[in-house]
Design a protein around this motif. Structure first.
Motif, PDB file in Angstrom:
ATOM      1  N   PHE A  78     -25.874 -96.439 -27.981  1.00  0.00           N
ATOM      2  CA  PHE A  78     -24.618 -96.582 -28.706  1.00  0.00           C
ATOM      3  C   PHE A  78     -23.464 -96.075 -27.851  1.00  0.00           C
ATOM      4  O   PHE A  78     -23.595 -95.062 -27.166  1.00  0.00           O
ATOM      5  N   ALA A  79     -22.346 -96.755 -27.918  1.00  0.00           N
ATOM      6  CA  ALA A  79     -21.088 -96.278 -27.348  1.00  0.00           C
ATOM      7  C   ALA A  79     -20.145 -96.064 -28.524  1.00  0.00           C
ATOM      8  O   ALA A  79     -19.850 -97.003 -29.278  1.00  0.00           O
ATOM      9  N   ALA A  80     -19.709 -94.828 -28.699  1.00  0.00           N
ATOM     10  CA  ALA A  80     -18.831 -94.479 -29.821  1.00  0.00           C
ATOM     11  C   ALA A  80     -17.487 -94.021 -29.269  1.00  0.00           C
ATOM     12  O   ALA A  80     -17.433 -93.222 -28.333  1.00  0.00           O
ATOM     13  N   ALA A  81     -16.415 -94.539 -29.856  1.00  0.00           N
ATOM     14  CA  ALA A  81     -15.070 -94.202 -29.398  1.00  0.00           C
ATOM     15  C   ALA A  81     -14.255 -93.591 -30.520  1.00  0.00           C
ATOM     16  O   ALA A  81     -14.263 -94.091 -31.649  1.00  0.00           O
ATOM     17  N   ALA A  82     -13.564 -92.514 -30.195  1.00  0.00           N
ATOM     18  CA  ALA A  82     -12.569 -91.925 -31.087  1.00  0.00           C
ATOM     19  C   ALA A  82     -11.217 -92.393 -30.571  1.00  0.00           C
ATOM     20  O   ALA A  82     -10.837 -92.094 -29.435  1.00  0.00           O
TER      21      ALA A  82
ATOM     22  N   PRO B 242      -4.755 -92.157 -37.694  1.00  0.00           N
ATOM     23  CA  PRO B 242      -5.674 -91.642 -36.678  1.00  0.00           C
ATOM     24  C   PRO B 242      -6.400 -90.393 -37.144  1.00  0.00           C
ATOM     25  O   PRO B 242      -5.906 -89.698 -38.017  1.00  0.00           O
ATOM     26  N   PRO B 243      -7.551 -90.079 -36.555  1.00  0.00           N
ATOM     27  CA  PRO B 243      -8.284 -90.893 -35.578  1.00  0.00           C
ATOM     28  C   PRO B 243      -9.084 -91.994 -36.274  1.00  0.00           C
ATOM     29  O   PRO B 243      -9.407 -91.895 -37.458  1.00  0.00           O
ATOM     30  N   PHE B 244      -9.426 -93.019 -35.502  1.00  0.00           N
ATOM     31  CA  PHE B 244     -10.266 -94.108 -35.987  1.00  0.00           C
ATOM     32  C   PHE B 244     -11.500 -94.142 -35.094  1.00  0.00           C
ATOM     33  O   PHE B 244     -11.395 -93.986 -33.878  1.00  0.00           O
ATOM     34  N   TYR B 245     -12.660 -94.330 -35.698  1.00  0.00           N
ATOM     35  CA  TYR B 245     -13.921 -94.332 -34.946  1.00  0.00           C
ATOM     36  C   TYR B 245     -14.524 -95.730 -34.943  1.00  0.00           C
ATOM     37  O   TYR B 245     -14.655 -96.355 -35.991  1.00  0.00           O
ATOM     38  N   ALA B 246     -14.892 -96.192 -33.757  1.00  0.00           N
ATOM     39  CA  ALA B 246     -15.542 -97.498 -33.600  1.00  0.00           C
ATOM     40  C   ALA B 246     -16.756 -97.312 -32.705  1.00  0.00           C
ATOM     41  O   ALA B 246     -16.753 -96.463 -31.804  1.00  0.00           O
ATOM     42  N   TRP B 247     -17.801 -98.089 -32.959  1.00  0.00           N
ATOM     43  CA  TRP B 247     -18.985 -98.001 -32.106  1.00  0.00           C
ATOM     44  C   TRP B 247     -19.659 -99.349 -31.972  1.00  0.00           C
ATOM     45  O   TRP B 247     -19.543-100.221 -32.824  1.00  0.00           O
ATOM     46  N   PHE B 248     -20.351 -99.473 -30.835  1.00  0.00           N
ATOM     47  CA  PHE B 248     -21.100-100.676 -30.496  1.00  0.00           C
ATOM     48  C   PHE B 248     -22.459-100.241 -29.964  1.00  0.00           C
ATOM     49  O   PHE B 248     -22.623 -99.110 -29.514  1.00  0.00           O
ATOM     50  N   SER B 249     -23.421-101.156 -29.995  1.00  0.00           N
ATOM     51  CA  SER B 249     -24.748-100.803 -29.473  1.00  0.00           C
ATOM     52  C   SER B 249     -25.325-101.964 -28.671  1.00  0.00           C
ATOM     53  O   SER B 249     -24.916-103.118 -28.818  1.00  0.00           O
ATOM     54  N   THR B 250     -26.267-101.597 -27.827  1.00  0.00           N
ATOM     55  CA  THR B 250     -27.043-102.568 -27.056  1.00  0.00           C
ATOM     56  C   THR B 250     -28.437-101.988 -26.881  1.00  0.00           C
ATOM     57  O   THR B 250     -28.681-100.826 -27.214  1.00  0.00           O
TER      58      THR B 250
END
Length: 135
Positions: free
Chosen positions: A55-59, A96-104
């Motif tokens: 997972f890549a998680a971004a704040a 803010p803040p907003f959290y988004a994440w993606f996975s592979t």
């Protein structure tokens, strides 16, 4: 006077729909073994095995208290310099803040030194490097 009121209404509506610019200096990206809405990123690490999800998680933050608006966030996954995959999602961001994440999958990227790059509305906002080993 009627035209002035209609113009002001249009400008106000247009301003309410605009989005703030997300920048690299206001973005923190981590890689993790899991992410949930309730707990956020858990198992934060830079080392993964070939099996399992990454997972890549971004704040994402911005300098005002206004809504972030509609933003398209994209994640590009690399093994070395080779682009392996990319995915994106459009969000309506509140304050803010907003959290988004993606996975592979580790198997999709393959063994080696990898990285994920993130973009907001096609503007680079950061990257995170990590490694994938066979075991």
């Amino acid at each position: 006077m009627k035209n002035l009121i209609m113009t002001l209404t249009f400008v106000f509506a247009l301003g309410a729909c605009s989005s703030v610019k997300i920048e690299e200096r206001n973005t923190t990206i981590v890689t993790a073994k899991n992410v949930t809405r309730e707990q956020g990123a858990t198992g934060i690490t830079d080392h993964f095995t070939f099996e399992g999800k990454i997972f890549a998680a971004a704040a994402l933050k911005w300098d005002t208290d206004k809504s972030g608006g509609r933003q398209t966030i994209e994640a590009k996954w690399y093994n070395g310099e080779r682009l392996v995959s990319r995915t994106s999602q459009t969000f309506n961001m509140n304050n803010p803040p907003f959290y988004a994440w993606f996975s592979t999958l580790g198997a999709s990227l393959g063994v080696g030194k990898c990285r994920v790059e993130m973009y907001a509305n096609d503007n680079y906002i950061g990257s995170k490097t990590f490694t994938i080993s066979e075991k």
